[in-house]
Design a protein around this motif. Structure first.
Motif, PDB file in Angstrom:
ATOM      1  N   GLY A  47       0.736  -1.124  -0.170  1.00  0.00           N
ATOM      2  CA  GLY A  47      -0.202   0.024   0.101  1.00  0.00           C
ATOM      3  C   GLY A  47       1.112   1.227   0.146  1.00  0.00           C
ATOM      4  N   ASP A  48       0.080   2.613   0.989  1.00  0.00           N
ATOM      5  CA  ASP A  48       1.591   4.001   0.534  1.00  0.00           C
ATOM      6  C   ASP A  48       2.098   3.201   1.837  1.00  0.00           C
ATOM      7  OD1 ASP A  48       0.678   3.758   3.569  1.00  0.00           O
ATOM      8  OD2 ASP A  48      -0.712   5.245   3.435  1.00  0.00           O
ATOM      9  N   ARG A  49       3.004   2.549   2.371  1.00  0.00           N
ATOM     10  CA  ARG A  49       4.341   1.484   2.853  1.00  0.00           C
ATOM     11  C   ARG A  49       4.556   1.293   1.693  1.00  0.00           C
ATOM     12  NH1 ARG A  49       1.691  -2.797   6.930  1.00  0.00           N
ATOM     13  NH2 ARG A  49       0.702  -3.172   5.211  1.00  0.00           N
ATOM     14  N   ALA A  50       5.137   1.188   0.369  1.00  0.00           N
ATOM     15  CA  ALA A  50       5.763   0.625  -0.075  1.00  0.00           C
ATOM     16  C   ALA A  50       7.255   2.177  -0.088  1.00  0.00           C
ATOM     17  CB  ALA A  50       5.360   0.189  -1.775  1.00  0.00           C
ATOM     18  N   GLY A  51       6.590   3.475  -0.557  1.00  0.00           N
ATOM     19  CA  GLY A  51       7.399   4.654  -0.795  1.00  0.00           C
ATOM     20  C   GLY A  51       8.502   4.241   0.462  1.00  0.00           C
ATOM     21  N   PRO A  52       8.033   4.750   1.330  1.00  0.00           N
ATOM     22  CA  PRO A  52       9.028   4.839   2.650  1.00  0.00           C
ATOM     23  C   PRO A  52      10.140   3.333   3.375  1.00  0.00           C
ATOM     24  CG  PRO A  52       6.670   5.049   3.261  1.00  0.00           C
ATOM     25  CD  PRO A  52       6.540   4.846   2.200  1.00  0.00           C
ATOM     26  N   LEU A  53       9.453   2.058   2.523  1.00  0.00           N
ATOM     27  CA  LEU A  53      10.535   1.126   2.972  1.00  0.00           C
ATOM     28  C   LEU A  53      10.636   0.728   1.656  1.00  0.00           C
ATOM     29  CD1 LEU A  53       7.162  -1.400   4.448  1.00  0.00           C
ATOM     30  CD2 LEU A  53       9.376  -0.246   5.521  1.00  0.00           C
ATOM     31  N   GLY A  54      10.953   1.868   0.646  1.00  0.00           N
ATOM     32  CA  GLY A  54      11.573   1.338  -0.243  1.00  0.00           C
ATOM     33  C   GLY A  54      13.306   1.823  -0.519  1.00  0.00           C
ATOM     34  N   ALA A  55      12.798   3.290   0.511  1.00  0.00           N
ATOM     35  CA  ALA A  55      13.552   3.486   0.838  1.00  0.00           C
ATOM     36  C   ALA A  55      14.856   3.017   1.897  1.00  0.00           C
ATOM     37  CB  ALA A  55      13.869   5.112   1.783  1.00  0.00           C
TER      38      ALA A  55
END
Length: 312
Positions: A296-304
């Motif tokens: 979900g919207d955690r993909a971006g920060p977990l991508g870092a």
């Protein structure tokens, strides 16, 4: 001013089994998210508006410094940034934001800024490549040799993972700027300042708002604009399937976050475009290929964080 900080409870169970400490920055065109993790636990996260570079990078650095004092020195920092960015280590613009239309950010040296301040190993890539990597490591693209993550929001971007690594070359993939066939009678000029009616110019949040005459989030699912947008996105899906042969195409971002009905239309139109050419892949099978991201919207920060893991 920066947003609040606190544990992000949804992170439990997503990260690796070890107990190492990593920090990450997801730098978007309108907002930035910083976080620090230990093993499976997201210890703290904070949200910041993306203002001018000096101020924005300064407040993010201050928060990371405070977390370092509280939790210890991270092994590495991951930066997943809006682009375009320089990813070729042999060039002078490595680690920089390059030809972005965002005022004030062209030429900003992200890696240099944080390396000078913290002296840590830094993993660096686009925000969408980071999200793709996170989905490959912890989400819906696990086990896929080729996977694509596309985000549809203020702009459209895409990251490609091949055998566990983000795809780079002359530059990073710029899937939002693909040109697609238009539906008959569609004379919308598009909003991309570089290409007009590329995919981003036709189907991003601002494009949807301009086409429908209302904020993109307020457009009902039965509005006729979605017929054109679904057709244009299907053109892109078919091209990506025929050129990169992905096992997954994950579509995230604010525009499609709660648009499963529209996503179903995209799959149906993609099946029409493929017209049986890819054996055994019809509309039913596309439901297991063109999907929402599991994170979900955690993909971006977990991508870092995934980028930080790679650099350690």
């Amino acid at each position: 001013m920066p947003g609040g900080t606190g544990a992000a409870g949804g992170g439990a169970g997503l990260l690796s089994e070890d107990d190492r400490l990593f920090a990450g920055i997801e730098l978007g065109g309108t907002k930035a998210i910083a976080l620090i993790v230990r093993g499976r636990r997201i210890l703290a996260s904070a949200r910041f508006p993306t203002g001018q570079p000096e101020q924005t990078l300064g407040v993010i650095g201050d928060r990371l410094e405070a977390w370092q004092a509280e939790h210890g020195r991270p092994e590495a920092l991951g930066i997943a940034s809006f682009g375009p960015v320089g990813l070729d280590r042999s060039r002078a613009d490595y680690g920089h934001i390059t030809s972005t239309p965002k005022p004030g950010w062209q030429g900003t040296d992200l890696v240099g800024h944080f390396r000078k301040r913290f002296g840590l190993p830094i993993g660096f890539d686009t925000d969408v490549a980071g999200a793709a990597l996170a989905e490959h490591r912890w989400g819906a693209a696990r086990g896929c040799d080729v996977a694509i993550y596309i985000t549809i929001g203020t702009g459209i971007g895409g990251g490609v993972i091949v055998n566990g690594e983000p795809l780079h070359g002359l530059i990073h993939p710029e899937l939002g700027h693909l040109r697609v066939r238009r539906t008959a009678g569609d004379d919308f000029a598009g909003v991309c300042p570089f290409h007009g009616d590329c995919l981003e110019g036709l189907a991003s949040g601002p494009a949807l708002g301009a086409r429908a005459g209302m904020d993109g989030a307020a457009i009902p699912d039965d509005h006729p604009v979605w017929d054109r947008v679904a057709a244009e996105l299907a053109e892109a899906m078919a091209m990506l399937m025929l050129t990169l042969s992905p096992r997954r195409i994950l579509i995230g971002g604010g525009v499609f976050q709660h648009r499963q009905g529209v996503l179903a239309r995209v799959r149906a139109r993609t099946a029409e475009r493929l017209n049986g050419y890819v054996a055994g892949v019809g509309e039913a099978e596309l439901a297991g290929i063109i999907m929402p991201p599991a994170l979900g919207d955690r993909a971006g920060p977990l991508g870092a964080i995934a980028l930080a893991y790679r650099s350690s």
